[in-house]
Design a protein around this motif. Structure first.
Motif, short mmCIF file in Angstrom:
data_model
loop_
_atom_site.label_atom_id
_atom_site.label_comp_id
_atom_site.label_asym_id
_atom_site.label_seq_id
_atom_site.Cartn_x
_atom_site.Cartn_y
_atom_site.Cartn_z
N GLY A 145 45.13 48.67 40.68
CA GLY A 145 43.86 48.06 40.29
C GLY A 145 44.05 46.99 39.23
O GLY A 145 43.41 45.94 39.26
N ASN A 146 44.98 47.25 38.30
CA ASN A 146 45.28 46.25 37.27
C ASN A 146 45.95 45.01 37.86
O ASN A 146 45.68 43.88 37.43
CB ASN A 146 46.18 46.87 36.19
CG ASN A 146 45.40 47.67 35.18
OD1 ASN A 146 44.96 47.15 34.16
ND2 ASN A 146 45.20 48.95 35.47
N ILE A 147 46.82 45.23 38.85
CA ILE A 147 47.50 44.09 39.51
C ILE A 147 46.49 43.20 40.21
O ILE A 147 46.48 41.97 40.03
CB ILE A 147 48.55 44.60 40.52
CG1 ILE A 147 49.71 45.29 39.79
CG2 ILE A 147 49.07 43.44 41.37
CD1 ILE A 147 50.67 45.99 40.71
N VAL A 148 45.61 43.83 41.00
CA VAL A 148 44.60 43.05 41.74
C VAL A 148 43.68 42.33 40.76
O VAL A 148 43.37 41.15 40.95
CB VAL A 148 43.79 43.98 42.67
CG1 VAL A 148 42.68 43.18 43.35
CG2 VAL A 148 44.69 44.61 43.72
N GLY A 149 43.25 43.04 39.72
CA GLY A 149 42.38 42.42 38.74
C GLY A 149 43.03 41.23 38.06
O GLY A 149 42.40 40.18 37.86
N TYR A 150 44.31 41.36 37.72
CA TYR A 150 45.03 40.26 37.06
C TYR A 150 45.16 39.06 37.99
O TYR A 150 44.91 37.91 37.59
CB TYR A 150 46.41 40.75 36.63
CG TYR A 150 47.31 39.63 36.17
CD1 TYR A 150 47.17 39.06 34.90
CD2 TYR A 150 48.30 39.11 37.01
CE1 TYR A 150 47.99 38.02 34.48
CE2 TYR A 150 49.13 38.07 36.60
CZ TYR A 150 48.96 37.53 35.33
OH TYR A 150 49.77 36.50 34.93
N VAL A 151 45.57 39.31 39.24
CA VAL A 151 45.78 38.21 40.19
C VAL A 151 44.48 37.45 40.45
O VAL A 151 44.44 36.21 40.41
CB VAL A 151 46.37 38.75 41.52
CG1 VAL A 151 46.38 37.66 42.58
CG2 VAL A 151 47.79 39.28 41.29
N LEU A 152 43.41 38.18 40.71
CA LEU A 152 42.15 37.52 41.03
C LEU A 152 41.54 36.83 39.80
O LEU A 152 40.89 35.79 39.94
CB LEU A 152 41.16 38.54 41.60
CG LEU A 152 41.54 39.11 42.98
CD1 LEU A 152 40.50 40.11 43.45
CD2 LEU A 152 41.66 37.98 44.01
N ASP A 153 41.76 37.40 38.64
CA ASP A 153 41.25 36.77 37.42
C ASP A 153 42.04 35.50 37.11
O ASP A 153 41.48 34.46 36.75
CB ASP A 153 41.35 37.76 36.26
CG ASP A 153 40.73 37.21 34.98
OD1 ASP A 153 39.91 36.27 35.07
OD2 ASP A 153 41.07 37.71 33.90
N THR A 154 43.37 35.57 37.28
CA THR A 154 44.24 34.45 36.93
C THR A 154 44.12 33.30 37.92
O THR A 154 44.05 32.12 37.53
CB THR A 154 45.70 34.90 36.87
OG1 THR A 154 45.81 35.98 35.92
CG2 THR A 154 46.61 33.76 36.45
N GLY A 176 39.67 33.22 39.21
CA GLY A 176 38.61 33.23 38.21
C GLY A 176 37.62 34.36 38.41
O GLY A 176 36.50 34.31 37.91
N LEU A 177 38.02 35.41 39.16
CA LEU A 177 37.14 36.54 39.44
C LEU A 177 37.46 37.67 38.46
O LEU A 177 38.42 38.43 38.65
CB LEU A 177 37.35 37.01 40.89
CG LEU A 177 36.34 38.01 41.46
CD1 LEU A 177 34.93 37.44 41.42
CD2 LEU A 177 36.71 38.38 42.90
#
Length: 430
Positions: A266-275, A278-279
């Motif tokens: 979940g942290n990986i997906v969150g980091y990738v999409l945020d970086t 911009g999600l």
């Protein structure tokens, strides 16, 4: 009393452990880190749990042990009874030590993977629209009520509506506070102090509504299935998973590894999409989605699913009281909680629970459910405090046979609210 046990420990031995703990605190030699935090949280949490579960009115209408643990622990800090060194040890363990995330990872992974896949997939077709109807109407009601009292709809939804419908403390208010904290840049303890009163009072009102709906079913029998949610096909949906079979030490380690890996994913997906996109969505949301997909598509062997379910059962059984002590000390400002109560607050909490009942009854009727049973399971069991709230509501409504559906509300319904909060934060506070 000689046979009475706390934490499975006979009273003489338990109180010996408690005395040793108190002596260590008095002489300020309680070990730091995980050891000191764990022994304090487990022993004090279990004692407060017993007190709450045996206190009249509190045990019947306010959730019993969990409420007493949270507010009792918060009171130890608020009235400066607890030494600052112990407060710091517990706070560090909960936040910097990651115990809160560790608990939530076990809870989300085990609760979803431990459900019947048939129940998860088939019931979703009718049940989730009913839950969504209840959530939508409750948020509309509290928003309109907030406007009548001069409060913004966003504030009413965020601090009263969403936490009440979030499935309790450990799997609801706490991760919701983390989501709000990440989105708003406000310390999570400040947010949680606003959410805890709403969750506690919402739980009490949900129990009262359970008894009222039972009486309504006797007056208007056409609205009630007398404990049956829908007219046909229900037996096919209620398929229990056996999570009680003994596990080896290796099986428990499998549960730990899988739960922590889902959290990391979940942290990986969150980091990738945020970086890159911009999600900015909280990792809890991606963890919930990934676990749900793994269950729906049978991506894990049954043995591993049961390992996760039993690890979650171990964590929930043995460490929930300890977690709630940590929540009381590290995340609950009793001064802010006291300041939150007002006539306006009481009315808005009532509107949330009423909206949950009305929305689920109407949508439930549309999809083929009995309105009263739909309101109890998809409505009140969303508005209460998770597992203990489910038992209290269903007991008040005399419908314990609806527990499988109540568990869907508490587990997956609560997960849905976390997802909803993740997407609503930028909108309502943008």
């Amino acid at each position: 009393m000689k046979d009475y046990k706390i934490m499975g420990i006979n009273l003489p031995i338990y109180f010996t452990l408690l005395v040793i703990l108190l002596i260590a605190i008095i002489f300020d030699v309680l070990p730091g880190g995980m050891i000191g935090a764990f022994v304090f949280m487990m022993l004090i949490g279990s004692l407060l749990d017993v007190i709450g579960n045996n206190t009249p009115i509190v045990k019947t209408f306010f959730g019993g042990g969990p409420i007493v643990i949270i507010f009792g622990s918060a009171a130890l800090v608020y009235f400066s009874i607890l030494p600052e060194s112990v407060t710091d040890t517990v706070t560090t363990f909960m936040k910097g030590g990651g115990f809160l995330d560790f608990y939530i990872a076990a809870l989300i992974t085990g609760s979803i993977l431990g459900m019947s896949r048939k129940l998860l997939v088939k019931a979703a077709v009718r049940y989730f629209p009913t839950i969504i109807g209840g959530v939508a109407v409750s948020l509309v009601f509290v928003s309109l009520g907030g406007m009548l009292f001069g409060q913004s709809p966003a504030e009413s939804m965020a601090y009263i509506g969403i936490p009440i419908m979030g499935g309790g403390m450990g799997a609801g208010a706490v991760p919701i506070a983390e989501v709000f904290s990440k989105g708003l840049g406000v310390p999570s303890e400040t947010i949680l102090s606003k959410l805890v009163p709403a969750v506690a009072l919402g739980n009490a009102m949900a129990i009262v509504f359970g008894g009222l709906l039972d009486k309504l079913g006797k007056v208007r029998p056409e609205l009630s299935g007398n404990g049956k949610l829908m007219e046909i096909g229900e037996d096919d949906l209620i398929e229990k998973v056996n999570n009680d079979e003994p596990l080896s030490i290796a099986d428990y380690s499998i549960g730990i590894a899988i739960a922590c890996t889902f959290f990391a994913f979940g942290n990986i997906v969150g980091y990738v999409l945020d970086t890159y996109a911009g999600l900015d969505i909280h990792p809890y949301a991606w963890m919930i989605i990934s676990v749900g997909l793994a269950k729906a598509f049978n991506l894990l062997p049954s043995k591993f699913e049961k390992a996760c379910a039993n690890w979650y059962k171990f964590v929930a059984t043995n460490w929930t009281s300890a977690l709630l002590v940590g929540i009381g000390i590290a995340y609950t400002d009793l001064g802010q909680v006291i300041a939150a109560f007002s006539p306006t607050f009481l009315v808005l909490v009532f509107l949330v629970v009423l909206g949950a009942v009305v929305g689920t009854a109407v949508v439930g009727k549309m999809v083929g459910f009995y309105p009263i049973e739909a309101a109890i399971t998809a409505g009140l069991c969303m508005a209460n405090m998770g597992g203990t709230g489910d038992v209290a509501v269903l007991t008040a409504a005399h419908r314990m046979e609806l527990m499988p559906f109540a568990q869907i509300s508490s587990r997956l319904g609560g997960a849905f609210i976390i997802l909803l909060a993740t997407f609503l934060v930028p909108i309502i506070f943008g």
